[in-house]
Design a protein around this motif. Structure first.
Motif, PDB file in Angstrom:
ATOM      1  N   VAL A 115       0.851  -1.181   0.000  1.00  9.12           N
ATOM      2  CA  VAL A 115       0.000   0.000   0.000  1.00  9.12           C
ATOM      3  C   VAL A 115       0.889   1.235   0.000  1.00  9.12           C
ATOM      4  O   VAL A 115       1.751   1.378   0.862  1.00  9.12           O
ATOM      5  CB  VAL A 115      -0.927   0.008   1.237  1.00  9.12           C
ATOM      6  N   GLN A 116       0.679   2.110  -0.960  1.00  8.38           N
ATOM      7  CA  GLN A 116       1.541   3.288  -1.069  1.00  8.38           C
ATOM      8  C   GLN A 116       1.104   4.357  -0.082  1.00  8.38           C
ATOM      9  O   GLN A 116      -0.053   4.793  -0.083  1.00  8.38           O
ATOM     10  CB  GLN A 116       1.515   3.849  -2.499  1.00  8.38           C
ATOM     11  N   ASN A 117       2.032   4.767   0.760  1.00 11.74           N
ATOM     12  CA  ASN A 117       1.751   5.798   1.759  1.00 11.74           C
ATOM     13  C   ASN A 117       2.711   6.987   1.670  1.00 11.74           C
ATOM     14  O   ASN A 117       2.541   7.970   2.374  1.00 11.74           O
ATOM     15  CB  ASN A 117       1.816   5.214   3.167  1.00 11.74           C
TER      16      ASN A 117
ATOM     17  N   THR B 286       1.038   8.146   6.421  1.00  9.47           N
ATOM     18  CA  THR B 286       1.016   7.480   7.721  1.00  9.47           C
ATOM     19  C   THR B 286       1.092   8.482   8.870  1.00  9.47           C
ATOM     20  O   THR B 286       0.348   8.396   9.855  1.00  9.47           O
ATOM     21  CB  THR B 286       2.179   6.478   7.841  1.00  9.47           C
ATOM     22  N   THR B 287       1.989   9.452   8.748  1.00  8.92           N
ATOM     23  CA  THR B 287       2.136  10.463   9.802  1.00  8.92           C
ATOM     24  C   THR B 287       1.252  11.685   9.561  1.00  8.92           C
ATOM     25  O   THR B 287       1.182  12.582  10.401  1.00  8.92           O
ATOM     26  CB  THR B 287       3.601  10.927   9.911  1.00  8.92           C
ATOM     27  N   GLN B 288       0.627  11.746   8.359  1.00  9.38           N
ATOM     28  CA  GLN B 288      -0.250  12.849   7.957  1.00  9.38           C
ATOM     29  C   GLN B 288       0.499  14.182   7.938  1.00  9.38           C
ATOM     30  O   GLN B 288       0.017  15.200   8.448  1.00  9.38           O
ATOM     31  CB  GLN B 288      -1.476  12.927   8.876  1.00  9.38           C
ATOM     32  N   VAL B 289       1.689  14.154   7.338  1.00 11.67           N
ATOM     33  CA  VAL B 289       2.537  15.345   7.305  1.00 11.67           C
ATOM     34  C   VAL B 289       2.981  15.642   5.872  1.00 11.67           C
ATOM     35  O   VAL B 289       3.365  14.744   5.127  1.00 11.67           O
ATOM     36  CB  VAL B 289       3.784  15.168   8.199  1.00 11.67           C
TER      37      VAL B 289
ATOM     38  N   GLN C 186       7.193  21.791   7.840  1.00 10.11           N
ATOM     39  CA  GLN C 186       6.176  20.746   7.904  1.00 10.11           C
ATOM     40  C   GLN C 186       4.782  21.307   8.131  1.00 10.11           C
ATOM     41  O   GLN C 186       4.610  22.319   8.808  1.00 10.11           O
ATOM     42  CB  GLN C 186       6.507  19.748   9.024  1.00 10.11           C
ATOM     43  N   GLN C 187       3.800  20.626   7.524  1.00  9.96           N
ATOM     44  CA  GLN C 187       2.396  20.956   7.730  1.00  9.96           C
ATOM     45  C   GLN C 187       1.662  19.687   8.141  1.00  9.96           C
ATOM     46  O   GLN C 187       1.609  18.723   7.395  1.00  9.96           O
ATOM     47  CB  GLN C 187       1.771  21.517   6.444  1.00  9.96           C
ATOM     48  N   LYS C 188       1.118  19.687   9.355  1.00  8.00           N
ATOM     49  CA  LYS C 188       0.353  18.542   9.845  1.00  8.00           C
ATOM     50  C   LYS C 188      -1.059  18.604   9.287  1.00  8.00           C
ATOM     51  O   LYS C 188      -1.704  19.661   9.310  1.00  8.00           O
ATOM     52  CB  LYS C 188       0.311  18.554  11.378  1.00  8.00           C
ATOM     53  N   LEU C 189      -1.558  17.467   8.779  1.00 11.82           N
ATOM     54  CA  LEU C 189      -2.890  17.407   8.199  1.00 11.82           C
ATOM     55  C   LEU C 189      -3.863  16.716   9.151  1.00 11.82           C
ATOM     56  O   LEU C 189      -3.474  15.872   9.958  1.00 11.82           O
ATOM     57  CB  LEU C 189      -2.872  16.633   6.879  1.00 11.82           C
TER      58      LEU C 189
ATOM     59  N   GLU D 139      -8.133  15.421   5.638  1.00  9.53           N
ATOM     60  CA  GLU D 139      -7.242  16.094   4.693  1.00  9.53           C
ATOM     61  C   GLU D 139      -6.230  15.108   4.118  1.00  9.53           C
ATOM     62  O   GLU D 139      -5.983  15.092   2.903  1.00  9.53           O
ATOM     63  CB  GLU D 139      -6.509  17.246   5.388  1.00  9.53           C
ATOM     64  N   ALA D 140      -5.674  14.271   4.991  1.00 12.00           N
ATOM     65  CA  ALA D 140      -4.687  13.287   4.548  1.00 12.00           C
ATOM     66  C   ALA D 140      -5.321  12.250   3.623  1.00 12.00           C
ATOM     67  O   ALA D 140      -4.727  11.860   2.613  1.00 12.00           O
ATOM     68  CB  ALA D 140      -4.056  12.596   5.755  1.00 12.00           C
ATOM     69  N   GLU D 141      -6.524  11.796   3.959  1.00 11.84           N
ATOM     70  CA  GLU D 141      -7.208  10.808   3.121  1.00 11.84           C
ATOM     71  C   GLU D 141      -7.512  11.386   1.737  1.00 11.84           C
ATOM     72  O   GLU D 141      -7.345  10.711   0.711  1.00 11.84           O
ATOM     73  CB  GLU D 141      -8.498  10.350   3.804  1.00 11.84           C
ATOM     74  N   LEU D 142      -7.952  12.633   1.717  1.00 19.91           N
ATOM     75  CA  LEU D 142      -8.286  13.270   0.448  1.00 19.91           C
ATOM     76  C   LEU D 142      -7.039  13.494  -0.400  1.00 19.91           C
ATOM     77  O   LEU D 142      -7.040  13.234  -1.611  1.00 19.91           O
ATOM     78  CB  LEU D 142      -9.003  14.598   0.717  1.00 19.91           C
ATOM     79  N   LEU D 143      -5.949  13.950   0.221  1.00  9.10           N
ATOM     80  CA  LEU D 143      -4.713  14.173  -0.523  1.00  9.10           C
ATOM     81  C   LEU D 143      -4.156  12.853  -1.050  1.00  9.10           C
ATOM     82  O   LEU D 143      -3.625  12.789  -2.163  1.00  9.10           O
ATOM     83  CB  LEU D 143      -3.683  14.884   0.353  1.00  9.10           C
TER      84      LEU D 143
END
Length: 232
Positions: free
Chosen positions: A132-134, A146-149, A156-159, A163-167
């Motif tokens: 699975v590509q992360n 995985t880290t949503q960053v 760095q921008q934390k998501l 937001e992370a799922e959509l990106l």
């Protein structure tokens, strides 16, 4: 223990099937009595197989099967109906159904079909487990799902989770169209108006996070959805 979603509007038949499959098949069976209730159950819980009655109120089995397929393209689906028309069988398989059983049927036959489908899925899963590509590269940005960053030159921008799922969905379809319906069903499990408005807010935030690199943009594709572009 394998878990089955049974959607059947006849309460007597539904309870009979539920009891038999739990007793003889050793399955956990969640029973829903109409298509809308069935979809809600599917989005709440994880299932290994679905049995969908075709003739149901509120949402018929074919419509429900189509919506389930958008959320999980691999889950085995058995359609059950009182109709024996060849057109219905063709429609069932066109919608991605794995099997079709005509009422009245013997419960023993249904159990055999369930076991055959689950065995086939198990054999397929053991052949090869795809990675699975992360991790993604988007222009000057590095995105770690995985880290949503999002990282750009040490900044760095934390998501948020959505937001992370959509990106991630946009990255998996980079330079191709991500349909609005696909995104809503995958992340929110419902493509209603209010979820659509919520997704628009998240898209605006993602555009803001990626604005420092002029080669990267998220565009609207009129009447279809969105596209993450990475220009050379």
């Amino acid at each position: 223990m394998k878990k089955i979603l049974l959607v059947e509007d006849d309460p007597n038949l539904g309870l009979l099937l539920q009891d038999y499959l739990q007793l003889k098949g050793k399955f956990e069976v969640v029973l829903s009595t109409d298509g809308e209730e069935g979809l809600k159950a599917f989005t709440r819980e994880d299932f290994d197989l679905c049995i969908l009655d075709v003739m149901m109120p509120k949402k018929d089995g074919f419509t429900l099967g189509k919506e389930i397929r958008k959320i999980n393209p691999d889950i085995p689906i058995i359609f059950a109906t009182a109709k024996a028309m060849m057109e219905d069988k063709s429609h069932a398989y066109d919608l991605g159904g794995d099997d079709y059983i005509t009422k009245p049927f013997r419960i023993e036959e249904l159990l055999l079909r369930i076991n055959a489908l689950l065995k086939r899925v198990s054999q397929k899963d053991h052949k090869e487990i795809p990675q699975v590509q992360n991790q993604f590269r988007i222009g000057d940005y590095e995105f770690d799902y995985t880290t949503q960053v999002i990282n750009r030159q040490g900044s760095q921008q934390k998501l948020s989770t959505k937001e992370a799922e959509l990106l991630r969905l946009l990255c998996l379809k980079k330079n191709a169209v991500l349909t609005r319906e696909e995104a809503l069903l995958s992340i929110w499990h419902d493509d209603n108006y209010f979820n659509g408005r919520s997704m628009d807010v998240f898209l605006s935030k993602l555009r803001k996070y990626l604005r420092e690199d002029p080669k990267v943009e998220i565009i609207n594709v009129h009447g279809k959805g969105y596209k993450l572009l990475e220009n050379a």
